[in-house]
Design a protein around this motif. Structure first.
Motif, short mmCIF file in Angstrom:
data_model
loop_
_atom_site.label_atom_id
_atom_site.label_comp_id
_atom_site.label_asym_id
_atom_site.label_seq_id
_atom_site.Cartn_x
_atom_site.Cartn_y
_atom_site.Cartn_z
N ARG A 1 0.83 -1.20 0.00
CA ARG A 1 0.00 0.00 0.00
C ARG A 1 0.87 1.25 0.00
O ARG A 1 1.83 1.37 0.77
CB ARG A 1 -0.92 0.01 1.23
N ILE A 2 0.51 2.17 -0.88
CA ILE A 2 1.22 3.45 -0.95
C ILE A 2 0.75 4.32 0.21
O ILE A 2 -0.44 4.62 0.34
CB ILE A 2 0.97 4.14 -2.30
N GLU A 3 1.70 4.71 1.03
CA GLU A 3 1.32 5.46 2.24
C GLU A 3 0.97 6.91 1.92
O GLU A 3 0.06 7.46 2.52
CB GLU A 3 2.47 5.40 3.25
N ASN A 4 1.67 7.51 0.99
CA ASN A 4 1.39 8.90 0.66
C ASN A 4 0.04 9.00 -0.06
O ASN A 4 -0.19 8.33 -1.07
CB ASN A 4 2.50 9.46 -0.25
N ARG A 5 -0.83 9.82 0.47
CA ARG A 5 -2.20 9.89 -0.06
C ARG A 5 -2.23 10.43 -1.48
O ARG A 5 -2.94 9.90 -2.34
CB ARG A 5 -3.07 10.77 0.86
N THR A 6 -1.43 11.47 -1.75
CA THR A 6 -1.43 12.07 -3.09
C THR A 6 -0.90 11.08 -4.13
O THR A 6 -1.50 10.89 -5.20
CB THR A 6 -0.58 13.34 -3.09
N ASN A 7 0.20 10.42 -3.79
CA ASN A 7 0.75 9.43 -4.72
C ASN A 7 -0.21 8.27 -4.93
O ASN A 7 -0.32 7.72 -6.03
CB ASN A 7 2.09 8.91 -4.20
N VAL B 1 -2.96 9.41 -7.37
CA VAL B 1 -2.45 9.51 -8.74
C VAL B 1 -2.26 8.12 -9.35
O VAL B 1 -2.64 7.86 -10.51
CB VAL B 1 -1.13 10.31 -8.75
N THR B 2 -1.70 7.21 -8.57
CA THR B 2 -1.49 5.85 -9.07
C THR B 2 -2.82 5.16 -9.36
O THR B 2 -2.98 4.47 -10.38
CB THR B 2 -0.69 5.04 -8.03
N SER C 1 -5.70 6.58 -10.20
CA SER C 1 -6.32 7.17 -11.38
C SER C 1 -5.67 6.64 -12.66
O SER C 1 -6.36 6.25 -13.61
CB SER C 1 -6.20 8.70 -11.31
N LYS C 2 -4.33 6.58 -12.68
CA LYS C 2 -3.64 6.12 -13.89
C LYS C 2 -3.93 4.64 -14.16
O LYS C 2 -4.26 4.25 -15.29
CB LYS C 2 -2.13 6.34 -13.73
N ARG C 3 -3.84 3.81 -13.15
CA ARG C 3 -4.02 2.37 -13.35
C ARG C 3 -5.48 2.02 -13.63
O ARG C 3 -5.77 1.09 -14.37
CB ARG C 3 -3.52 1.61 -12.13
N ARG C 4 -6.42 2.80 -13.08
CA ARG C 4 -7.83 2.55 -13.37
C ARG C 4 -8.12 2.85 -14.84
O ARG C 4 -8.82 2.09 -15.51
CB ARG C 4 -8.71 3.42 -12.47
N GLN C 5 -7.60 3.95 -15.32
CA GLN C 5 -7.80 4.27 -16.73
C GLN C 5 -7.18 3.21 -17.63
O GLN C 5 -7.77 2.81 -18.64
CB GLN C 5 -7.19 5.64 -17.03
N GLY C 6 -5.99 2.72 -17.25
CA GLY C 6 -5.36 1.66 -18.05
C GLY C 6 -6.16 0.38 -18.01
O GLY C 6 -6.33 -0.31 -19.04
N LEU C 7 -6.70 0.04 -16.82
CA LEU C 7 -7.50 -1.17 -16.70
C LEU C 7 -8.78 -1.06 -17.51
O LEU C 7 -9.21 -2.02 -18.18
CB LEU C 7 -7.82 -1.43 -15.22
N MET C 8 -9.43 0.10 -17.48
CA MET C 8 -10.63 0.31 -18.28
C MET C 8 -10.32 0.21 -19.77
O MET C 8 -11.09 -0.39 -20.54
CB MET C 8 -11.23 1.69 -17.95
N ILE D 1 -15.45 -1.33 -9.81
CA ILE D 1 -14.33 -0.81 -9.03
C ILE D 1 -14.86 0.22 -8.03
O ILE D 1 -15.61 1.13 -8.39
CB ILE D 1 -13.27 -0.15 -9.95
N PHE D 2 -14.45 0.06 -6.77
CA PHE D 2 -14.71 1.06 -5.73
C PHE D 2 -13.37 1.65 -5.30
O PHE D 2 -12.46 0.91 -4.92
CB PHE D 2 -15.42 0.44 -4.52
N SER D 3 -13.28 2.95 -5.35
CA SER D 3 -12.04 3.61 -4.94
C SER D 3 -11.93 3.62 -3.42
O SER D 3 -12.85 3.22 -2.70
CB SER D 3 -12.01 5.05 -5.48
N GLY D 4 -10.78 4.10 -2.95
CA GLY D 4 -10.58 4.18 -1.50
C GLY D 4 -11.54 5.14 -0.83
O GLY D 4 -11.83 5.00 0.37
N THR D 5 -12.07 6.10 -1.57
CA THR D 5 -13.05 7.04 -1.03
C THR D 5 -14.48 6.59 -1.25
O THR D 5 -15.42 7.32 -0.89
CB THR D 5 -12.85 8.43 -1.67
N GLY D 6 -14.66 5.40 -1.86
CA GLY D 6 -16.01 4.87 -2.07
C GLY D 6 -16.63 5.25 -3.39
O GLY D 6 -17.82 4.95 -3.61
#
Length: 231
Positions: free
Chosen positions: A10-16, A19-20, A22-29, A47-52
């Motif tokens: 798990r990436i600890e930095n919230r901003t990173n 960003v990761t 969003s990029k990987r979701r678009q690639g998966l789609m 897909i449910f994001s970390g914010t729901g």
């Protein structure tokens, strides 16, 4: 140089992390859409994001529902169907009964349709009405006491003003500045010159008005018997 291997944790930095995602979701789609078009495959992706936040493929809810239903049929899974019509009907009957009872109570309080009521119910309504009357009487007494207190304070104020006016008349129009402000504030004067009248002119005006028995704007009901001589 090639890219370094990314450690799967798990990436600890919230901003990173955002960003990761969003990029990987678009690639998966994108890969899912390409696979569905190139291979004529029926794919459903949820897909449910970390914010729901929800993301689906295909975006049409009907197509996704068909894919899920096909999956359930293939797996032999049948979702339980909860029929709550009886529960809703019972709740509706309870609400109708409550409304009917409330309307009946209102009619009883308005002294309507009292014939069918038994003695116990009439006694209950009688006690409730007596209790309500007691509350109304208590509130009425409180308001009357407040009004009486206001009238007493007003009476004391008028007596004070009348007494000050009596002393003002007995003293030939001399009144302390503080008492004058309490009585009527700034006293309007009628004069003919451009300059403001002096205090002697004011006293002369008051004395001449009282001695000539002309109308005085400060005629009050006297509380002292000697005040009758100035009428």
């Amino acid at each position: 140089m090639g890219r370094g291997k990314i450690e799967m944790k798990r990436i600890e930095n919230r901003t990173n992390r955002q960003v990761t995602y969003s990029k990987r979701r678009q690639g998966l789609m994108k890969k899912t859409k390409e696979l569905a078009i190139l291979c004529d495959a029926q794919i459903g992706l949820i897909i449910f994001s970390g914010t729901g936040k929800l993301h689906t493929f295909p975006e049409s809810s009907n197509s996704l529902e068909q894919t899920i239903q096909r999956y359930l049929n293939v797996q032999g899974i049948q979702l339980p169907v909860h029929d709550n019509r009886e529960e809703l009907y019972s709740e509706l009957q309870a609400l109708r009964e409550a409304i009917h009872n409330a309307e009946q109570n209102i009619r009883n309080y308005l002294v309507e349709d009292l014939g069918p009521l038994p003695l116990e119910v009439l006694q209950k309504h009688e006690h409730q009405l007596e209790s309500s009357l007691n509350i109304i009487r208590v509130r009425k007494n409180q308001l009357m006491q407040q009004q009486m207190e206001n009238l007493r304070r007003k009476e004391q104020l008028l007596q004070t003003e009348n007494g000050n006016m009596y002393h003002w008349l007995m003293g030939g129009g001399q009144l302390h500045e503080q008492q004058q402000q309490q009585l009527m504030g700034p006293i309007p004067f009628i004069y003919g010159g451009e300059d403001q009248p002096s205090s002697s002119t004011v006293l002369q005006l008051a004395t001449s008005s009282s001695s000539s028995h002309q109308y005085c704007p400060y005629r009050l009901q006297p509380t002292h018997p000697n005040l009758q001589d100035y009428e």
